[in-house]
Design a protein around this motif. Structure first.
Motif, PDB file in Angstrom:
ATOM      1  N   GLY A   9      -8.992  -3.392   2.328  1.00  0.00           N
ATOM      2  CA  GLY A   9      -8.331  -4.174   1.016  1.00  0.00           C
ATOM      3  C   GLY A   9      -8.152  -5.296   2.186  1.00  0.00           C
ATOM      4  N   THR A  10      -6.669  -5.813   1.956  1.00  0.00           N
ATOM      5  CA  THR A  10      -6.045  -6.315   2.787  1.00  0.00           C
ATOM      6  C   THR A  10      -5.429  -6.456   4.202  1.00  0.00           C
ATOM      7  OG1 THR A  10      -4.366  -5.976   1.527  1.00  0.00           O
ATOM      8  CG2 THR A  10      -5.689  -7.414   0.642  1.00  0.00           C
ATOM      9  N   GLN A  44     -14.278  -2.968   3.453  1.00  0.00           N
ATOM     10  CA  GLN A  44     -13.695  -4.253   3.014  1.00  0.00           C
ATOM     11  C   GLN A  44     -13.350  -3.629   1.548  1.00  0.00           C
ATOM     12  OE1 GLN A  44     -13.028  -7.666   3.554  1.00  0.00           O
ATOM     13  NE2 GLN A  44     -12.011  -7.560   2.872  1.00  0.00           N
ATOM     14  N   ALA A  45     -14.053  -2.387   1.271  1.00  0.00           N
ATOM     15  CA  ALA A  45     -13.519  -2.004   0.338  1.00  0.00           C
ATOM     16  C   ALA A  45     -12.578  -1.384   0.791  1.00  0.00           C
ATOM     17  CB  ALA A  45     -15.050  -0.384  -0.880  1.00  0.00           C
ATOM     18  N   GLN A  67      -7.023   3.698  -0.992  1.00  0.00           N
ATOM     19  CA  GLN A  67      -7.587   3.340  -1.422  1.00  0.00           C
ATOM     20  C   GLN A  67      -8.583   4.055  -0.785  1.00  0.00           C
ATOM     21  OE1 GLN A  67      -5.318  -1.100   0.351  1.00  0.00           O
ATOM     22  NE2 GLN A  67      -6.986   0.160   2.027  1.00  0.00           N
TER      23      GLN A  67
END
Ligand SMILES: [Zn+2]
Length: 307
Positions: free
Chosen positions: A46-47, A42-43, A174
């Motif tokens: 992200g989306t 998730q980190a 990210q």
């Protein structure tokens, strides 16, 4: 060139319709085996990702039921992110097989094993199953050392770029942001945890080898006589006797484990029992990977400071 306004109008209409009809870029569906890898994906994603974890921090990751809802999730997954190193041998192969999902089978880009990215501790020289639920590939509980999280993050970011090439640049960006923040956090934890170096501890299960390696803690005894085997009264007495000669500062268990053996030793040896979150969601404070280590270090320091 024979320019036709009608044709160009038609082309524009077709283009507009196709844009309307095209589904929005669906998020990459990620099946994580454990909460720490769900949190890391998730980190990094992200989306761009839609992540679910097969286990919670309150479940023993060595053994869960391969229930139908998990098979369904596996069937729809674009990427499977697990620990590997035989941690999930009791349930993951069955889920993979039952899912019929070719792209997430071992050896495929859609199958990612975190433990492949780190140096394993406690790799046995000989494998003897009579020694209990041994970890033949080495200790699989790699998430308890933040240096391992950093190494896995590097490999996982590359894998996300590989399985979702249109978004490769965003994953790279990210991942760089995560690594920068993680390096800063590790520097902070290293400073905070310095007083723990050299302290002797007792573990309930051999779940914290990487944590001890990172912080310089010394494991002087283990409450499970063999990995995965419940501590017997006789073995607990033997550990208590060991501590007379080799005192320990605390006894450590993970929240998914039965608290009683550690509490017994704590009461009888007069040392604090520390319940560590072990992974994300293990307690109210451990909401993500950063707060997981904030909380872990704080609990160890609180126990180690007492006498
Ligand atoms: Zn284990």
């Amino acid at each position: 060139m024979n320019f036709s306004p009608h044709r160009s109008l038609l082309a524009a209409t077709v283009l507009a319709l196709s844009l309307i009809a095209a589904p929005a870029q669906a998020a990459l569906r990620v099946f994580a085996c454990e909460p720490e890898w769900a949190a890391l994906t998730q980190a990094l994603g992200g989306t761009l990702v839609e992540v679910s974890s097969a286990t919670t921090a309150l479940q023993d990751p060595h053994q869960i039921q391969a229930r139908p809802s998990l098979i369904a999730r596996m069937r729809n997954a674009d990427l499977v992110v697990c620990t590997g190193a035989e941690l999930e041998t009791g349930w993951l192969p069955l889920l993979l097989q039952q899912s019929g999902n070719a792209k997430v089978q071992p050896g495929q880009p859609g199958n990612f094993a975190a433990a492949d990215l780190v140096r394993k501790l406690e790799v046995p020289t000989t494998v003897d199953r009579s020694q209990g639920d041994v970890h033949a590939a080495g200790n699989p509980h790699i998430q308890t050392d933040p240096r391992n999280i950093a190494a896995v993050a590097t490999g996982l970011a590359s894998r996300l770029q590989q399985v979702d090439p249109p978004n490769a640049a965003q994953y790279a960006q990210q991942a760089a942001a995560f690594q920068q923040k993680w390096q800063q956090a590790m520097a902070r934890w290293n400073t905070q945890a310095a007083p723990l170096r050299g302290q002797s501890v007792v573990s309930q299960h051999k779940a914290f080898a990487y944590l001890y390696d990172w912080l310089g803690l010394k494991e002087v005894a283990v409450l499970e006589p063999k990995p995965g085997v419940e501590p017997s009264a006789a073995h607990l007495q033997a550990v208590l006797a060991t501590l007379k000669a080799t005192p320990a500062r605390m006894v450590i268990s993970a929240v998914y484990q039965d608290a009683k053996p550690s509490e017994w030793l704590s009461g009888n040896a007069g040392v604090p029992a520390v319940r560590l979150p072990f992974t994300v969601g293990g307690n109210d404070a451990a909401k993500d990977l950063f707060s997981l280590f904030d909380d872990t270090v704080a609990r160890l320091l609180a126990a180690g400071a007492g006498k």
